[in-house]
Design a protein around this motif. Structure first.
Motif, PDB file in Angstrom:
ATOM      1  N   PHE A 196       0.836  -1.195   0.000  1.00 45.98           N
ATOM      2  CA  PHE A 196       0.000   0.000   0.000  1.00 45.98           C
ATOM      3  C   PHE A 196       0.873   1.247   0.000  1.00 45.98           C
ATOM      4  N   CYS A 197       1.294   1.626  -1.186  1.00 49.03           N
ATOM      5  CA  CYS A 197       2.207   2.759  -1.326  1.00 49.03           C
ATOM      6  C   CYS A 197       1.811   3.569  -2.554  1.00 49.03           C
ATOM      7  N   TYR A 198       1.632   4.861  -2.367  1.00 52.23           N
ATOM      8  CA  TYR A 198       1.346   5.720  -3.515  1.00 52.23           C
ATOM      9  C   TYR A 198       2.569   5.772  -4.434  1.00 52.23           C
ATOM     10  N   LEU A 250       8.671   1.606   5.151  1.00 47.51           N
ATOM     11  CA  LEU A 250       7.828   0.422   5.288  1.00 47.51           C
ATOM     12  C   LEU A 250       6.376   0.847   5.094  1.00 47.51           C
ATOM     13  N   PRO A 251       5.849   0.734   3.877  1.00 51.17           N
ATOM     14  CA  PRO A 251       4.450   1.113   3.638  1.00 51.17           C
ATOM     15  C   PRO A 251       3.497   0.105   4.277  1.00 51.17           C
ATOM     16  N   GLY A 252       2.203   0.410   4.181  1.00 57.38           N
ATOM     17  CA  GLY A 252       1.191  -0.520   4.654  1.00 57.38           C
ATOM     18  C   GLY A 252       1.008  -1.683   3.704  1.00 57.38           C
ATOM     19  N   GLY A 253       0.061  -2.514   4.034  1.00 58.26           N
ATOM     20  CA  GLY A 253      -0.224  -3.685   3.217  1.00 58.26           C
ATOM     21  C   GLY A 253      -1.002  -4.717   4.009  1.00 58.26           C
ATOM     22  N   TYR A 254      -0.632  -5.958   3.864  1.00 57.46           N
ATOM     23  CA  TYR A 254      -1.331  -7.053   4.541  1.00 57.46           C
ATOM     24  C   TYR A 254      -0.358  -7.891   5.370  1.00 57.46           C
ATOM     25  N   PRO A 255       0.371  -7.303   6.325  1.00 56.70           N
ATOM     26  CA  PRO A 255       1.274  -8.133   7.127  1.00 56.70           C
ATOM     27  C   PRO A 255       0.539  -9.183   7.943  1.00 56.70           C
ATOM     28  N   GLU A 256      -0.742  -8.896   8.297  1.00 57.30           N
ATOM     29  CA  GLU A 256      -1.499  -9.865   9.088  1.00 57.30           C
ATOM     30  C   GLU A 256      -1.753 -11.158   8.327  1.00 57.30           C
ATOM     31  N   LEU A 257      -1.801 -11.089   6.996  1.00 58.96           N
ATOM     32  CA  LEU A 257      -2.007 -12.291   6.197  1.00 58.96           C
ATOM     33  C   LEU A 257      -0.716 -13.101   6.042  1.00 58.96           C
ATOM     34  N   HIS A 258       0.405 -12.474   6.328  1.00 63.82           N
ATOM     35  CA  HIS A 258       1.710 -13.114   6.136  1.00 63.82           C
ATOM     36  C   HIS A 258       2.505 -13.149   7.438  1.00 63.82           C
ATOM     37  N   ALA A 259       1.827 -12.972   8.569  1.00 64.20           N
ATOM     38  CA  ALA A 259       2.529 -12.858   9.846  1.00 64.20           C
ATOM     39  C   ALA A 259       3.388 -14.074  10.174  1.00 64.20           C
ATOM     40  N   GLU A 276      21.582   2.233  14.585  1.00 65.47           N
ATOM     41  CA  GLU A 276      22.504   3.232  14.042  1.00 65.47           C
ATOM     42  C   GLU A 276      21.831   4.579  13.820  1.00 65.47           C
ATOM     43  N   ARG A 277      20.565   4.668  14.302  1.00 70.69           N
ATOM     44  CA  ARG A 277      19.787   5.918  14.268  1.00 70.69           C
ATOM     45  C   ARG A 277      19.576   6.442  12.856  1.00 70.69           C
ATOM     46  N   ARG A 278      19.433   5.526  11.942  1.00 73.39           N
ATOM     47  CA  ARG A 278      19.059   5.919  10.587  1.00 73.39           C
ATOM     48  C   ARG A 278      17.546   5.834  10.458  1.00 73.39           C
ATOM     49  N   PRO A 279      16.895   6.744   9.706  1.00 78.64           N
ATOM     50  CA  PRO A 279      15.439   6.859   9.725  1.00 78.64           C
ATOM     51  C   PRO A 279      14.711   5.624   9.207  1.00 78.64           C
ATOM     52  N   ILE A 280      13.586   5.334   9.855  1.00 71.19           N
ATOM     53  CA  ILE A 280      12.623   4.329   9.404  1.00 71.19           C
ATOM     54  C   ILE A 280      11.255   4.995   9.419  1.00 71.19           C
ATOM     55  N   VAL A 281      10.569   4.971   8.301  1.00 72.16           N
ATOM     56  CA  VAL A 281       9.218   5.522   8.190  1.00 72.16           C
ATOM     57  C   VAL A 281       8.272   4.345   7.988  1.00 72.16           C
ATOM     58  N   ALA A 282       7.372   4.136   8.943  1.00 70.73           N
ATOM     59  CA  ALA A 282       6.492   2.961   8.927  1.00 70.73           C
ATOM     60  C   ALA A 282       5.035   3.398   8.962  1.00 70.73           C
ATOM     61  N   GLU A 283       4.301   3.048   7.925  1.00 72.19           N
ATOM     62  CA  GLU A 283       2.902   3.446   7.789  1.00 72.19           C
ATOM     63  C   GLU A 283       1.982   2.242   7.958  1.00 72.19           C
ATOM     64  N   CYS A 284       1.019   2.337   8.846  1.00 72.41           N
ATOM     65  CA  CYS A 284      -0.065   1.363   9.003  1.00 72.41           C
ATOM     66  C   CYS A 284       0.497  -0.057   9.181  1.00 72.41           C
ATOM     67  N   GLY A 285       0.359  -0.928   8.194  1.00 75.57           N
ATOM     68  CA  GLY A 285       0.906  -2.276   8.308  1.00 75.57           C
ATOM     69  C   GLY A 285       2.393  -2.275   8.567  1.00 75.57           C
ATOM     70  N   GLY A 286       3.116  -1.288   8.025  1.00 73.93           N
ATOM     71  CA  GLY A 286       4.541  -1.168   8.299  1.00 73.93           C
ATOM     72  C   GLY A 286       4.799  -0.920   9.770  1.00 73.93           C
ATOM     73  N   MET A 287       3.937  -0.104  10.412  1.00 74.12           N
ATOM     74  CA  MET A 287       4.064   0.128  11.850  1.00 74.12           C
ATOM     75  C   MET A 287       3.797  -1.151  12.633  1.00 74.12           C
ATOM     76  N   MET A 288       2.798  -1.923  12.212  1.00 78.00           N
ATOM     77  CA  MET A 288       2.469  -3.157  12.916  1.00 78.00           C
ATOM     78  C   MET A 288       3.651  -4.123  12.918  1.00 78.00           C
ATOM     79  N   PHE A 300      -7.048   4.200   6.985  1.00 79.59           N
ATOM     80  CA  PHE A 300      -8.040   3.164   6.698  1.00 79.59           C
ATOM     81  C   PHE A 300      -7.483   1.857   7.244  1.00 79.59           C
ATOM     82  N   HIS A 301      -7.962   1.446   8.413  1.00 78.23           N
ATOM     83  CA  HIS A 301      -7.352   0.272   9.038  1.00 78.23           C
ATOM     84  C   HIS A 301      -8.331  -0.432   9.969  1.00 78.23           C
ATOM     85  N   TYR A 302      -8.088  -1.723  10.112  1.00 77.66           N
ATOM     86  CA  TYR A 302      -8.809  -2.569  11.049  1.00 77.66           C
ATOM     87  C   TYR A 302      -7.964  -2.851  12.292  1.00 77.66           C
TER      88      TYR A 302
END
Length: 438
Positions: free
Chosen positions: A255-257, A291-300, A319-331, A381-383
């Motif tokens: 789930f990435c634009y 780390l965009p969103g997606g369906y990590p719950e289906l592949h957990a 190493e304090r390098r940036p990580i941007v995690a959206e929705c499923g990426g955060m999970m 948009f999330h469950y």
């Protein structure tokens, strides 16, 4: 096409009318006739554009007067019109739903509306519903391309529907009830990439059931975009110059634009895709991970065993390098992920929390995040939900555009994580800062 580019906005009274199926069927009919087609999707959506791209063979962008902005939406349409015979814009929800609504976009860009109605359990009331949609305008100036019926049972059913339309509404055709519709799951349609081997059969069924008055549609005047307000000045192209951004792209992170990736490249970043689900580590030389969103719950279960990926992500974070995690990426960045069956799976452990998949929608709608570098717009948009450990507080809260509550934005070291999906072109300076780090 002789006479210029034609444009259509396909919209109906609600979600579930079959807009994606019909738009894909129309696109493939036009492409089969040798015409060049570009597809667009109104509003925030990651799934429908995949089907439109498969049907048109061309990139698909989102349009929205608020999230994307009028100037950028106009630029995307104009660029596509320069290389296409048809612009097919799939609406979202109902024609008048939302603020801004598909009707607002149709009025702003002078795009004729092709009204699509699910007539599967309907006869003469079809005409009343179509007439109501046409007359409801509420001060908007809309032009109309015709009315199409979906899930039609027989030629006799089509005749009843056609004869129910009062003047000046015009019958543009129908799509028969499909024996193999596009399959769905909790976040919408099953993704096109998951149906790759089955798409030809689905396309064939849609094509066989499509009965359309192409002459009526081709009689529409050529489209010209009305003048729009000037776009905001673009930030310096070198904001991310020399930085490598690794983007997770696979069935669990889909789930990435595309516009986000394009903007990162425009700002000077080297964008490199990798697959956590294939247990690929963060690529060498990476400055920031997306780390965009997606369906990590289906592949957990599979993700929990991806030790090379998780070890490299933890090292990147250490190493304090940036990580941007959206929705499923955060999970996936949480300690554990509890799936819909209540089973827990070990995740990255960067965010002291348990990510929990629910059975009901937990967040939906357009949101904005007011950062120190400007307002970044996007959607949720999330469950899922997040059960954070005591003492873990959000660094910021997003603001809903209309309804619902805010969404938390967490910052743990170099990790920025939220259920919020940002549309980066709405504020390139804020987007760039995410990948530059705290």
């Amino acid at each position: 096409m002789a006479g210029g580019t034609r444009a259509l906005l396909i919209a109906g009274p609600a979600s579930g009318q079959g807009k994606t199926s019909f738009t894909c069927a129309l696109a493939r009919r036009l492409v089969a006739g040798g015409e060049r087609v570009r597809g667009f999707k109104i509003g925030p959506d990651f799934i429908d554009p995949g089907f439109l791209a498969a049907a048109t063979g061309a990139p698909v962008h989102n349009l929205d007067l608020w999230m994307v902005g009028a100037a950028e939406s106009a630029r995307l349409l104009d660029a596509a019109a320069a290389e296409a015979d048809w612009l097919l814009i799939e609406g979202a929800m109902g024609l008048y739903d939302g603020d801004p609504s598909p009707a607002d976009l149709a009025a702003a860009f002078a795009v004729p509306v092709l009204t699509l109605i699910d007539a599967g359990s309907m006869a003469e009331t079809f005409g009343a519903l179509a007439l109501g949609l046409h007359e409801y305008g509420r001060g908007r100036t809309l032009s109309w391309a015709g009315v199409v019926a979906n899930r039609v049972a027989s030629p006799n059913h089509a005749r009843m529907l056609r004869e129910s339309l009062p003047p000046p509404l015009q019958w543009a055709g129908h799509l028969q009830r499909c024996q193999q519709p596009l399959p769905e799951r909790h976040l919408g349609l099953v993704q096109a990439r998951e149906l790759a081997s089955g798409l030809p059969q689905i396309w064939a069924g849609l094509d066989a059931g499509l009965h359309l008055d192409l002459g009526l549609l081709r009689s529409l005047p050529a489209w010209r975009c009305p003048p729009q307000p000037p776009a905001a000045p673009r930030p310096p192209a070198g904001l991310l110059a020399g930085r490598q951004v690794a983007v997770a792209r696979d069935a669990a992170f889909s789930f990435c634009y595309e516009a986000n990736l394009h903007l990162l490249a425009t700002l000077g970043a080297r964008v490199q895709a990798f697959s956590p689900l294939a247990d690929e580590p963060v690529p060498e030389g990476t400055d920031a991970v997306y780390l965009p969103g997606g369906y990590p719950e289906l592949h957990a279960p599979a993700l929990s065993g991806c030790h090379r990926f998780f070890d490299s992500l933890r090292q990147h974070h250490a190493e304090r390098r940036p990580i941007v995690a959206e929705c499923g990426g955060m999970m996936v960045c949480a300690d554990t992920l509890r799936d819909g069956e209540g089973r827990e799976h070990r995740m990255a452990g960067l965010l002291p929390a348990t990510a929990v998949m629910g059975s009901r929608l937990a967040g939906i709608g357009l949101h904005s995040w007011r950062t120190d570098h400007g307002e970044l717009r996007g959607h949720v948009f999330h469950y899922g939900r997040l059960e954070v450990q005591p003492g873990v507080a959000p660094a910021a809260l997003t603001q809903p555009r209309r309804y619902g509550g805010p969404e938390a934005v967490y910052q743990v070291g170099s990790l920025t994580a939220s259920f919020f999906h940002g549309y980066y072109s709405s504020c390139p300076a804020a987007a760039a800062q995410l990948f530059l780090g705290p």
